[in-house]
Design an enzyme around this catalytic site. Structure first.
Site, PDB file in Angstrom:
ATOM      1  N   ARG A  29     -14.150  -7.444   1.430  1.00 47.87           N
ATOM      2  CA  ARG A  29     -13.185  -6.983   2.545  1.00 47.87           C
ATOM      3  C   ARG A  29     -12.763  -5.389   2.375  1.00 47.87           C
ATOM      4  NH1 ARG A  29      -7.524  -5.510   3.002  1.00 47.87           N
ATOM      5  NH2 ARG A  29      -6.935  -6.441   5.051  1.00 47.87           N
ATOM      6  N   VAL A  30     -12.687  -4.927   3.352  1.00 50.34           N
ATOM      7  CA  VAL A  30     -11.882  -3.725   3.439  1.00 50.34           C
ATOM      8  C   VAL A  30     -10.912  -3.635   4.423  1.00 50.34           C
ATOM      9  CG1 VAL A  30     -12.360  -0.908   3.850  1.00 50.34           C
ATOM     10  CG2 VAL A  30     -13.952  -2.520   2.502  1.00 50.34           C
ATOM     11  N   GLY A  31      -9.724  -3.071   4.081  1.00 51.38           N
ATOM     12  CA  GLY A  31      -8.794  -2.969   4.879  1.00 51.38           C
ATOM     13  C   GLY A  31      -8.550  -1.759   5.686  1.00 51.38           C
ATOM     14  N   ASP A  32      -7.428  -1.366   6.347  1.00 53.08           N
ATOM     15  CA  ASP A  32      -7.161  -0.181   7.307  1.00 53.08           C
ATOM     16  C   ASP A  32      -7.090   1.055   6.208  1.00 53.08           C
ATOM     17  OD1 ASP A  32      -4.814  -1.503   5.975  1.00 53.08           O
ATOM     18  OD2 ASP A  32      -3.690  -0.305   7.442  1.00 53.08           O
ATOM     19  N   THR A  55       0.785  -1.029  -0.005  1.00 51.27           N
ATOM     20  CA  THR A  55       0.018   0.045   0.090  1.00 51.27           C
ATOM     21  C   THR A  55       1.084   1.067   0.104  1.00 51.27           C
ATOM     22  OG1 THR A  55      -1.528  -0.776   1.086  1.00 51.27           O
ATOM     23  CG2 THR A  55      -1.658   1.409   1.463  1.00 51.27           C
ATOM     24  N   GLY A  66      -4.070  -5.243   7.252  1.00 48.06           N
ATOM     25  CA  GLY A  66      -5.018  -3.992   7.625  1.00 48.06           C
ATOM     26  C   GLY A  66      -5.923  -4.612   8.912  1.00 48.06           C
ATOM     27  N   GLY A  91       0.602  -3.204   5.490  1.00 43.82           N
ATOM     28  CA  GLY A  91       0.567  -4.525   6.143  1.00 43.82           C
ATOM     29  C   GLY A  91      -1.030  -4.901   6.337  1.00 43.82           C
TER      30      GLY A  91
END
Ligand code: SD4
Length: 338
Positions: free
Chosen positions: A227-230, A199, A253, A251
């Site tokens: 899915r959604v990460g940080d 990222t 999330g 990294g």
């Protein structure tokens, strides 16, 4: 690439700053093995995660050196990897989810605490620009999925296929053996040794001392659809407080969200810790929450404070970041816990 421990420049820069009548007087807590890096106060600076952050920094720098705002600079910077088909972790060419769909997450935050984000956005490569429009043209902070796409198309973005032949072939290979199970993010753990990370998180300060941040990603490769990460979550993948500094992450999330990582790093800087120590403390918190962990997954934080000091820290070896200011254009390896 440069090992940060070899560089002790802070005292030199501090004396230069004092000579220039711009002494930095804040109290800081410095841990024994820490090296503090600084740029002169009142000088623009941009920092980005990973070594490809150097190209993003170059684009951002063109804006900053012409007196542009951090947000303008960061948008220009983040668009570089987003447009790069060979970068398989951001924008066009990003690795898809396990259903073969490229879904992007991005956010921005400015010096006034305004922020905008998109999550699970398909078919639009410049997710960062859509996130900026959410910030500037809507009363909301985050748009997701179809709603984000609808908003982008209504605001002049073009719909295009983001799945390149290379990413599609790899995904099809992955399907053969992976049993549809998403990977956790750790370097070199994917088949063929490819990286499942990268990222881009960026932080910038202009010559008036105003700060901003940007973060954009295709997220964890072969994740569950939806899915959604940080990365698009303000406080997790990015946080900026113009009085203190900013932080961003890369990294896994899920681990970053659990500790609201970037906000935590900024709060440690508010307490007086330098950027590197603030990042280290957030990393230590993740490790503490995962007793017995060693090389299970990677998380790295990058921070820039109001004095123009920057630093990073990661769980594992391999996290790098790029810095560009009036004097240097460097990629550093971050220190790490394991
Ligand atoms: C995510 N944090 O989606 C992102 C992925 C990443 O380095 O940063 N990889 O969880």
């Amino acid at each position: 690439m440069t090992d940060r421990r070899k560089f002790v420049r802070f005292s030199l820069l501090t004396s230069a700053a004092m000579l220039a009548g711009k002494a930095i007087s804040a109290q800081r807590k410095i841990e024994d093995d820490e090296v503090t890096y600084s740029t002169l106060r009142g000088q623009p600076v941009v920092v980005s995660t990973w070594d490809f952050g150097q190209q993003a920094n170059a684009a951002a720098w063109k804006v900053l050196e012409q007196d542009g705002s951090p947000i303008d600079a960061l948008e220009m910077g983040a668009r570089v990897p987003e447009a790069d088909p060979y970068n398989q972790t951001v924008g066009y060419g990003g690795r898809p989810d396990r259903d073969g769909r490229v879904t992007l997450d991005a956010c921005m935050m400015d010096e006034n605490g305004r922020c905008g984000a998109v999550a699970a956005l398909e078919f639009v490569k410049h997710a960062i620009s859509v996130a900026r429009m959410v910030m500037e043209r809507t009363p909301h902070v985050m748009l997701v999925g179809d709603g984000a796409l609808q908003f982008a198309l209504a605001n002049g973005f073009r719909k295009e296929n983001l799945l390149t032949v290379k990413s599609e072939l790899e995904w099809r290979e992955w399907l053969k053996t992976a049993k549809y199970t998403p990977y956790k993010n750790i370097e070199n753990k994917m088949p063929g040794g490819q990286y499942n990370h990268d990222t881009i998180g960026m932080l910038a300060m202009d010559n008036r001392g105003n700060m901003g941040g940007a973060c954009t990603t295709s997220g964890m490769a072969y994740k569950l659809h939806g899915r959604v990460g940080d990365s698009p979550i303000i406080g997790a993948g990015l946080y900026v407080d113009n009085e203190v500094g900013g932080a961003t992450s890369s990294g896994v999330g899920e681990e970053v969200i659990r500790i609201v990582g970037s906000h935590l790093v900024v709060e440690y800087m508010r307490m007086g810790y330098t950027p590197e120590v603030a990042c280290k403390k957030a990393v230590q918190r993740i490790a503490k929450r995962n007793p017995g962990m060693k090389d299970d997954f990677q998380v790295g934080f990058l921070a820039l404070n109001k004095h123009g000091e920057y630093g990073a820290f990661a769980l594992q070896k391999g996290f790098s970041y790029a810095i560009k200011n009036g004097r240097e254009d460097t990629v550093y390896n971050a220190n790490h816990l394991f």
